[in-house]
Scaffold this active site. Structure first.
Site, short mmCIF file in Angstrom:
data_model
loop_
_atom_site.label_atom_id
_atom_site.label_comp_id
_atom_site.label_asym_id
_atom_site.label_seq_id
_atom_site.Cartn_x
_atom_site.Cartn_y
_atom_site.Cartn_z
N ARG A 1 0.81 -1.22 0.00
CA ARG A 1 0.00 0.00 0.00
C ARG A 1 0.85 1.28 0.00
O ARG A 1 0.36 2.36 0.31
CB ARG A 1 -0.97 0.03 1.19
CG ARG A 1 -1.96 -1.16 1.21
CD ARG A 1 -2.81 -1.16 -0.06
NE ARG A 1 -3.90 -2.13 -0.01
CZ ARG A 1 -3.87 -3.35 -0.57
NH1 ARG A 1 -2.76 -3.76 -1.20
NH2 ARG A 1 -4.91 -4.15 -0.52
N ILE A 2 2.12 1.16 -0.38
CA ILE A 2 2.96 2.35 -0.54
C ILE A 2 2.84 2.76 -2.00
O ILE A 2 3.74 2.58 -2.83
CB ILE A 2 4.43 2.06 -0.13
CG1 ILE A 2 4.46 1.47 1.27
CG2 ILE A 2 5.25 3.36 -0.15
CD1 ILE A 2 5.86 1.06 1.72
#
Length: 218
Positions: free
Chosen positions: A197-198
């Site tokens: 989720r970066i």
């Protein structure tokens, strides 16, 4: 009724298909429309309706609402869709012309913000003439889009009336209550899903001299 979708908290994917590096932002710093064009071309290879987009509006009542419409053209002036000028979305845009657009494709999003204005009658006529006849009839049937209607039978009866009205007519004219909206691109963000989720997020903000490009926190 018992709800069956109890597993939503466990539904997740790992985004691994692409990246969006800083060099891409630098490369398109003078023309983000080219990057959008590339992403749209990629989406057309796999998406059912790659030109489907969510248009969000807010009227005088300050209550946001959104709906899916189809992008029909875009260029440096903005993104164009067509609709009924009596519809809720058109009423919203007449009261508050600022709107946003969101595209969602596999592991990608594009978010656009800007001011909406009506397309010219000539533009609307030109597009209307390309629609299938059944869709042209449909535009006339829904003369007061978003208003309540008693039943499906009422719509079908009106459809027969309109078909009879234009029977033998080679060219069905565009109704005055139907046409296009163009949302100017004042800000456009490209979102690329990444592992953990970066995510990659590059945003282009319109300035008097061109575009400012920034990376946003995921």
């Amino acid at each position: 009724m018992e709800l069956v979708n109890r597993d939503l908290a466990d539904m997740r994917l790992s985004y691994v298909s692409n990246t969006l590096d800083d060099a891409t932002g630098t490369l398109h710093s003078s023309d983000p429309m080219a990057l959008f064009d590339t992403w749209l071309s990629d989406a057309k290879k796999s998406e059912h309706e790659a030109n489907a987009m969510c248009v969000s509006t807010t009227g005088r009542d300050m209550r946001p609402n959104a709906r899916i419409v189809l992008l029909k053209s875009f260029d440096h002036r903005g993104f164009v869709f067509y609709t009924n000028y009596n519809s809720r979305k058109s009423t919203n845009l007449s009261e508050n012309p600022f709107a946003s657009i969101t595209f969602y494709w596999k592991e990608r999003q594009v978010r656009i913000e800007g001011k909406a204005s009506k397309t010219t009658a000539e533009e609307s006529d030109a597009y209307f003439s390309t629609r299938p006849r059944v869709s042209q009839i449909g535009a006339w049937v829904s003369n007061n889009q978003s208003s309540k209607v008693e039943s499906r039978a009422v719509l079908e009866a009106r459809e027969k009336e309109i078909e009879k009205q234009f029977e033998g007519t080679a060219t069905i004219p565009r109704p005055e209550f139907w046409g296009g909206w163009r949302i100017a691109c004042e800000r456009i963000e490209f979102w690329q899903g990444r592992v953990g989720r970066i995510h990659d997020r590059l945003v282009f903000d319109k300035t008097e001299s061109g575009w400012d490009v920034s990376r946003l926190m995921p």
